[in-house]
Enzyme design. Structure first.
Site, PDB file in Angstrom:
ATOM      1  N   PRO A   2      71.055   7.617  51.828  1.00  0.00           N
ATOM      2  CG  PRO A   2      71.651   5.497  52.571  1.00  0.00           C
ATOM      3  CD  PRO A   2      70.629   6.221  51.797  1.00  0.00           C
ATOM      4  CD  GLU A   3      73.714  12.615  48.765  1.00  0.00           C
ATOM      5  OE1 GLU A   3      74.718  13.185  48.326  1.00  0.00           O
ATOM      6  OE2 GLU A   3      72.611  13.172  48.862  1.00  0.00           O
ATOM      7  CG  HIS A  98      58.988  -0.592  57.375  1.00  0.00           C
ATOM      8  ND1 HIS A  98      58.279  -0.829  56.223  1.00  0.00           N
ATOM      9  CD2 HIS A  98      58.245   0.296  58.084  1.00  0.00           C
ATOM     10  CE1 HIS A  98      57.182  -0.106  56.235  1.00  0.00           C
ATOM     11  NE2 HIS A  98      57.130   0.582  57.356  1.00  0.00           N
ATOM     12  NE  ARG A 121      60.630   5.096  48.036  1.00  0.00           N
ATOM     13  CZ  ARG A 121      60.885   6.132  47.226  1.00  0.00           C
ATOM     14  NH1 ARG A 121      61.584   7.153  47.676  1.00  0.00           N
ATOM     15  NH2 ARG A 121      60.457   6.130  45.999  1.00  0.00           N
TER      16      ARG A 121
END
Length: 283
Positions: A2-3, A98, A121
């Site tokens: 995400p930006e 996750h 991650r």
DNA sequence: CCGGTCACCTGAGTGC
DNA sequence: TGCACTCAGGTGACCG
């Protein structure tokens, strides 16, 4: 992941879906996702009412309790963090793969009674602290203004004060926040500027053009709910702005402006996409 | 101050 | 199929 546009989409989704709802409990399946002591994190947020959510640079800010006197949770999603709604994990073994942190929402429909933080991650982090400490948090993190929070003059001053290459300077969150690898490449292409140019050598006209293009691209990307390259999604599904990418992920294809082949090279340690003709790139 | 490299993690894609 | 290897929307620490 995400930006700025993706974080804005997530924050808007959270605000829309959950403002005014009480958080009955907090469960933590993977303590390293939470900064500091997991018990303290839970104690700060469980039982509070979620007042609203917003974006600070690339951080999602979720506000709890009374205005100005409440608690804030700051979430940085790094590469693969996301929020979604799902069943409340009654025991640690009930967390889906996750999913790492769960917030139990009062009065929510069955199967949607938890806000879940998922992160494949596990690079992301959640911080909770009194809202009054937010300015100090931002200062300590060195978060500069985003492209919508500064004018052309200030943008020019900040960019040209740095000695590095333009791409590296655009990615420096202390100089200007919110841009990441996708939107830095897209903005540089739109402005016709080389990622390897010296930031200190830019003219007023060039920085002014870059800011205008960056704002236009970020605005269009927010309208499209962000770019989904691999696995980003907002509370309700993926974004669509990847369809409008001009250079990012298009190496080997033709430049949409001049027809030259889009190249990819490493600049500032990141895969960097550009048109060698439109951007006059020297590697 | 600046650039390069690794670390943090997991999964997808590629080539043999 | 399997395996080894590279790469990925980000940042932070460390080194020269």
């Amino acid at each position: 992941m995400p930006e700025l546009p993706e974080v804005q989409t997530i924050a808007d989704d959270l605000d829309q879906a959950l403002a005014g709802r009480a958080i009955e409990d907090v469960a933590i399946g993977y303590p390293r996702i939470v900064d500091g002591d997991a018990g303290e994190f839970r104690r700060l947020l469980a039982g509070q009412t979620l007042r609203g959510a917003g974006r600070v640079a690339k951080w999602v800010a979720v506000f709890f309790g009374p205005d100005k006197a409440g608690t804030v949770m700051m979430a940085h999603l790094k590469m693969t963090g996301q929020f979604h709604l799902g069943p409340w994990p009654a025991t640690p073994g009930d967390f889906q793969p996750h999913d790492h942190v769960a917030f139990k929402i009062a009065g929510a429909p069955a199967g949607q009674e938890a806000l879940l933080y998922r992160d494949i991650r596990k690079f992301g982090r959640l911080y909770a602290f009194p809202e009054k400490d937010l300015p100090a948090f931002k200062a300590r993190r060195g978060l500069g203004p985003d492209p919508f929070q500064l004018d052309g003059e200030e943008f020019h001053r900040r960019l040209t004060a740095k000695k590095g290459r333009l791409k590296a300077v655009l990615l420096d969150q202390a100089v200007v926040s919110g841009l990441g690898n996708i939107y830095a490449d897209e903005s540089l292409f739109a402005a016709g500027l080389s990622p390897t140019a010296k930031a200190s050598g830019l003219t007023e006209a060039e920085t002014s053009r870059l800011l205008a293009k960056a704002r236009a691209i970020l605005t269009a990307a927010i309208a499209a709910r962000g770019s989904t390259v691999n696995n980003y999604q907002g509370l309700s599904g993926p974004g669509a702005y990847q369809k409008q990418h001009q250079v990012y992920g298009r190496e080997g294809q033709r430049c949409p402006v001049c027809g030259e082949t889009i190249q990819k090279a490493t600049v500032a340690g990141r895969g960097t996409h550009f048109c060698p003709r439109c951007q006059k790139v020297k590697i």
